[in-house]
Design a protein around this motif. Structure first.
Motif, PDB file in Angstrom:
ATOM      1  N   ALA A  74       0.821  -1.211   0.000  1.00  0.00           N
ATOM      2  CA  ALA A  74       0.000   0.000   0.000  1.00  0.00           C
ATOM      3  C   ALA A  74       0.856   1.264   0.000  1.00  0.00           C
ATOM      4  O   ALA A  74       0.482   2.278  -0.607  1.00  0.00           O
ATOM      5  CB  ALA A  74      -0.933  -0.010   1.209  1.00  0.00           C
ATOM      6  N   ASP A  75       1.991   1.226   0.680  1.00  0.00           N
ATOM      7  CA  ASP A  75       2.864   2.395   0.707  1.00  0.00           C
ATOM      8  C   ASP A  75       3.399   2.711  -0.690  1.00  0.00           C
ATOM      9  O   ASP A  75       3.521   3.882  -1.071  1.00  0.00           O
ATOM     10  CB  ASP A  75       4.044   2.155   1.656  1.00  0.00           C
ATOM     11  N   ASP A  76       3.708   1.663  -1.437  1.00  0.00           N
ATOM     12  CA  ASP A  76       4.184   1.837  -2.806  1.00  0.00           C
ATOM     13  C   ASP A  76       3.108   2.516  -3.649  1.00  0.00           C
ATOM     14  O   ASP A  76       3.375   3.465  -4.395  1.00  0.00           O
ATOM     15  CB  ASP A  76       4.527   0.462  -3.389  1.00  0.00           C
ATOM     16  N   VAL A  77       1.870   2.052  -3.504  1.00  0.00           N
ATOM     17  CA  VAL A  77       0.753   2.642  -4.247  1.00  0.00           C
ATOM     18  C   VAL A  77       0.577   4.109  -3.889  1.00  0.00           C
ATOM     19  O   VAL A  77       0.433   4.975  -4.768  1.00  0.00           O
ATOM     20  CB  VAL A  77      -0.551   1.867  -3.969  1.00  0.00           C
ATOM     21  N   ARG A  78       0.581   4.417  -2.586  1.00  0.00           N
ATOM     22  CA  ARG A  78       0.373   5.798  -2.150  1.00  0.00           C
ATOM     23  C   ARG A  78       1.461   6.730  -2.667  1.00  0.00           C
ATOM     24  O   ARG A  78       1.176   7.856  -3.103  1.00  0.00           O
ATOM     25  CB  ARG A  78       0.320   5.853  -0.618  1.00  0.00           C
ATOM     26  N   ARG A  79       2.701   6.269  -2.644  1.00  0.00           N
ATOM     27  CA  ARG A  79       3.806   7.108  -3.093  1.00  0.00           C
ATOM     28  C   ARG A  79       3.706   7.410  -4.582  1.00  0.00           C
ATOM     29  O   ARG A  79       3.894   8.550  -5.012  1.00  0.00           O
ATOM     30  CB  ARG A  79       5.131   6.403  -2.768  1.00  0.00           C
ATOM     31  N   VAL A  80       3.395   6.387  -5.387  1.00  0.00           N
ATOM     32  CA  VAL A  80       3.288   6.598  -6.830  1.00  0.00           C
ATOM     33  C   VAL A  80       2.053   7.441  -7.161  1.00  0.00           C
ATOM     34  O   VAL A  80       2.094   8.294  -8.056  1.00  0.00           O
ATOM     35  CB  VAL A  80       3.250   5.248  -7.568  1.00  0.00           C
ATOM     36  N   ARG A  81       0.965   7.221  -6.427  1.00  0.00           N
ATOM     37  CA  ARG A  81      -0.232   8.035  -6.653  1.00  0.00           C
ATOM     38  C   ARG A  81       0.077   9.512  -6.413  1.00  0.00           C
ATOM     39  O   ARG A  81      -0.316  10.387  -7.202  1.00  0.00           O
ATOM     40  CB  ARG A  81      -1.363   7.590  -5.730  1.00  0.00           C
ATOM     41  N   LYS A  82       0.793   9.790  -5.336  1.00  0.00           N
ATOM     42  CA  LYS A  82       1.154  11.178  -5.016  1.00  0.00           C
ATOM     43  C   LYS A  82       2.032  11.767  -6.113  1.00  0.00           C
ATOM     44  O   LYS A  82       1.841  12.919  -6.528  1.00  0.00           O
ATOM     45  CB  LYS A  82       1.876  11.222  -3.669  1.00  0.00           C
ATOM     46  N   ALA A  83       2.977  10.976  -6.622  1.00  0.00           N
ATOM     47  CA  ALA A  83       3.862  11.459  -7.680  1.00  0.00           C
ATOM     48  C   ALA A  83       3.091  11.693  -8.971  1.00  0.00           C
ATOM     49  O   ALA A  83       3.334  12.673  -9.692  1.00  0.00           O
ATOM     50  CB  ALA A  83       4.983  10.453  -7.912  1.00  0.00           C
ATOM     51  N   ALA A  84       2.135  10.822  -9.268  1.00  0.00           N
ATOM     52  CA  ALA A  84       1.363  10.935 -10.509  1.00  0.00           C
ATOM     53  C   ALA A  84       0.549  12.225 -10.545  1.00  0.00           C
ATOM     54  O   ALA A  84       0.267  12.759 -11.627  1.00  0.00           O
ATOM     55  CB  ALA A  84       0.453   9.727 -10.667  1.00  0.00           C
ATOM     56  N   ARG A  85       0.176  12.734  -9.381  1.00  0.00           N
ATOM     57  CA  ARG A  85      -0.586  13.986  -9.338  1.00  0.00           C
ATOM     58  C   ARG A  85       0.236  15.163  -9.846  1.00  0.00           C
ATOM     59  O   ARG A  85      -0.323  16.207 -10.188  1.00  0.00           O
ATOM     60  CB  ARG A  85      -1.050  14.269  -7.900  1.00  0.00           C
ATOM     61  N   ARG A  86       1.532  15.008  -9.915  1.00  0.00           N
ATOM     62  CA  ARG A  86       2.403  16.079 -10.377  1.00  0.00           C
ATOM     63  C   ARG A  86       2.527  16.101 -11.898  1.00  0.00           C
ATOM     64  O   ARG A  86       3.094  17.038 -12.470  1.00  0.00           O
ATOM     65  CB  ARG A  86       3.787  15.953  -9.742  1.00  0.00           C
ATOM     66  N   LEU A  87       2.004  15.058 -12.546  1.00  0.00           N
ATOM     67  CA  LEU A  87       2.101  14.966 -14.005  1.00  0.00           C
ATOM     68  C   LEU A  87       0.968  15.726 -14.684  1.00  0.00           C
ATOM     69  O   LEU A  87      -0.120  15.882 -14.130  1.00  0.00           O
ATOM     70  CB  LEU A  87       2.077  13.496 -14.424  1.00  0.00           C
ATOM     71  N   THR A  88       1.228  16.153 -15.903  1.00  0.00           N
ATOM     72  CA  THR A  88       0.247  16.891 -16.689  1.00  0.00           C
ATOM     73  C   THR A  88       0.185  16.274 -18.087  1.00  0.00           C
ATOM     74  O   THR A  88       1.042  15.466 -18.457  1.00  0.00           O
ATOM     75  CB  THR A  88       0.664  18.371 -16.827  1.00  0.00           C
ATOM     76  N   PRO A  89      -0.788  16.660 -18.882  1.00  0.00           N
ATOM     77  CA  PRO A  89      -0.834  16.159 -20.265  1.00  0.00           C
ATOM     78  C   PRO A  89       0.413  16.512 -21.069  1.00  0.00           C
ATOM     79  O   PRO A  89       0.731  15.849 -22.058  1.00  0.00           O
ATOM     80  CB  PRO A  89      -2.086  16.850 -20.839  1.00  0.00           C
ATOM     81  N   TRP A  92       3.008  13.780 -19.489  1.00  0.00           N
ATOM     82  CA  TRP A  92       2.588  12.375 -19.450  1.00  0.00           C
ATOM     83  C   TRP A  92       1.731  12.095 -20.680  1.00  0.00           C
ATOM     84  O   TRP A  92       0.607  12.579 -20.793  1.00  0.00           O
ATOM     85  CB  TRP A  92       1.811  12.102 -18.167  1.00  0.00           C
ATOM     86  N   GLN A  93       2.259  11.341 -21.609  1.00  0.00           N
ATOM     87  CA  GLN A  93       1.581  11.097 -22.880  1.00  0.00           C
ATOM     88  C   GLN A  93       0.214  10.454 -22.699  1.00  0.00           C
ATOM     89  O   GLN A  93      -0.733  10.792 -23.401  1.00  0.00           O
ATOM     90  CB  GLN A  93       2.455  10.213 -23.767  1.00  0.00           C
ATOM     91  N   HIS A  94       0.108   9.517 -21.759  1.00  0.00           N
ATOM     92  CA  HIS A  94      -1.148   8.800 -21.539  1.00  0.00           C
ATOM     93  C   HIS A  94      -1.824   9.292 -20.255  1.00  0.00           C
ATOM     94  O   HIS A  94      -2.265   8.500 -19.425  1.00  0.00           O
ATOM     95  CB  HIS A  94      -0.887   7.302 -21.484  1.00  0.00           C
ATOM     96  N   PHE A  95      -1.875  10.595 -20.136  1.00  0.00           N
ATOM     97  CA  PHE A  95      -2.411  11.244 -18.939  1.00  0.00           C
ATOM     98  C   PHE A  95      -3.776  10.692 -18.564  1.00  0.00           C
ATOM     99  O   PHE A  95      -4.652  10.515 -19.410  1.00  0.00           O
ATOM    100  CB  PHE A  95      -2.515  12.751 -19.174  1.00  0.00           C
ATOM    101  N   GLN A  96      -3.921  10.383 -17.281  1.00  0.00           N
ATOM    102  CA  GLN A  96      -5.194   9.898 -16.745  1.00  0.00           C
ATOM    103  C   GLN A  96      -5.673  10.849 -15.654  1.00  0.00           C
ATOM    104  O   GLN A  96      -4.876  11.315 -14.836  1.00  0.00           O
ATOM    105  CB  GLN A  96      -5.023   8.493 -16.147  1.00  0.00           C
ATOM    106  N   GLN A  97      -6.957  11.126 -15.635  1.00  0.00           N
ATOM    107  CA  GLN A  97      -7.505  12.048 -14.648  1.00  0.00           C
ATOM    108  C   GLN A  97      -7.432  11.481 -13.233  1.00  0.00           C
ATOM    109  O   GLN A  97      -7.257  12.199 -12.265  1.00  0.00           O
ATOM    110  CB  GLN A  97      -8.969  12.378 -15.003  1.00  0.00           C
TER     111      GLN A  97
END
Length: 267
Positions: A74-89, A92-97
């Motif tokens: 779960a910690d791995d998921v939370r860390r990557v989720r937090k990092a993904a929020r910093r990405l933009t279209p 990130w080519q395959h940007f997801q909302q």
């Protein structure tokens, strides 16, 4: 058939003489660390986008990002989720909302050998959803890795555990002495084809066995200092680095054969 058609024909065998070192964790004498010096003193380096053949035929531009990455906890998921929020279209080519759209439910073999539910990054057109393809204006490669560089942090802070650890393999064992005392053993070694399980033998190419990926003049224990520090702790890594440096100075006997193809006496 050319090397380009079958790059694994140049890979070295999986089994060969190796040198190992054992030492107690400076911060916990109940933990014994066993490290593969042949691997840590090798000249391996990641050659993504610079000669990497990819793990699937015809997908060299994907490197080892073809199948997505399984999360460790779960910690791995939370860390990557937090990092993904910093990405933009734009980055990130395959940007997801939502992060949920960037993940997929799957299965992995559990400790008893039975399949267990597991979460991984989703795939898009045959590669990880975070993998930006060549030609994308935001740059080719892992969007999370690139964002970490932009933010001035090490990529291990943003990428899934399996991605930043590869090709270092960390295992845990139990050592029981004849007097009944026990120690936990942390094993640091090369993540070769066998690390992937049975499917690893079917990979189109794997870099740790490939001489073309062993041309670095910087040893793995140095180039992967942040990753090894995260895996072992600062004190244990410091001791490991001392032992590696001493062994290199005295002369490694069992040089990694893939490194030897480039530098017969080691790096």
């Amino acid at each position: 058939m050319t090397v380009a058609d079958n790059p694994r024909q140049n890979e070295v065998a999986l089994d060969f003489p190796r040198e190992w070192i054992e030492f107690l964790d400076p911060e916990d004498s109940d933990v014994l660390i066993r490290a593969d010096l042949t691997w840590l003193l090798s000249g391996w380096s990641c050659i993504f986008g610079a000669g990497c053949h990819g793990i699937n035929a015809g997908r060299a531009v994907d490197g080892c990002c073809t199948h997505g990455a399984f999360f460790t906890d779960a910690d791995d998921v939370r860390r990557v989720r937090k990092a993904a929020r910093r990405l933009t279209p734009e980055t990130w080519q395959h940007f997801q909302q939502t992060f949920r759209e960037a993940t997929a439910e799957d299965e992995l073999d559990g400790e008893n050998g039975e399949p267990e539910p597991a979460l991984r990054t989703a795939t898009v057109d045959g590669a990880c959803v975070f993998h930006n393809r060549p030609g994308f204006a935001g740059g080719h490669g892992c969007a999370l890795h690139a964002q970490a560089i932009r933010d001035g942090v090490h990529p291990l802070e943003y990428k899934p555990d399996v991605c930043w650890q590869l090709p270092i393999k960390r295992d845990y064992e139990k050592l029981r002495h004849a007097d009944g005392t026990e120690r936990q053993v942390v094993v640091i070694s090369e993540f070769d084809r066998r690390g992937w399980g049975e499917g690893g033998h079917d990979l189109h190419w794997w870099c740790t066995s490939a001489p073309e990926a062993h041309a670095s003049k910087v040893a793995v224990y140095e180039s992967y200092a942040p990753e090894l520090t995260e895996l072992l702790g600062a004190a244990a890594y410091g001791r490991l680095a001392e032992l590696c440096a001493a062994r290199r100075k005295s002369g490694l006997i069992a040089v990694h054969p893939a490194t030897a193809r480039n530098a017969p006496n080691g790096i």
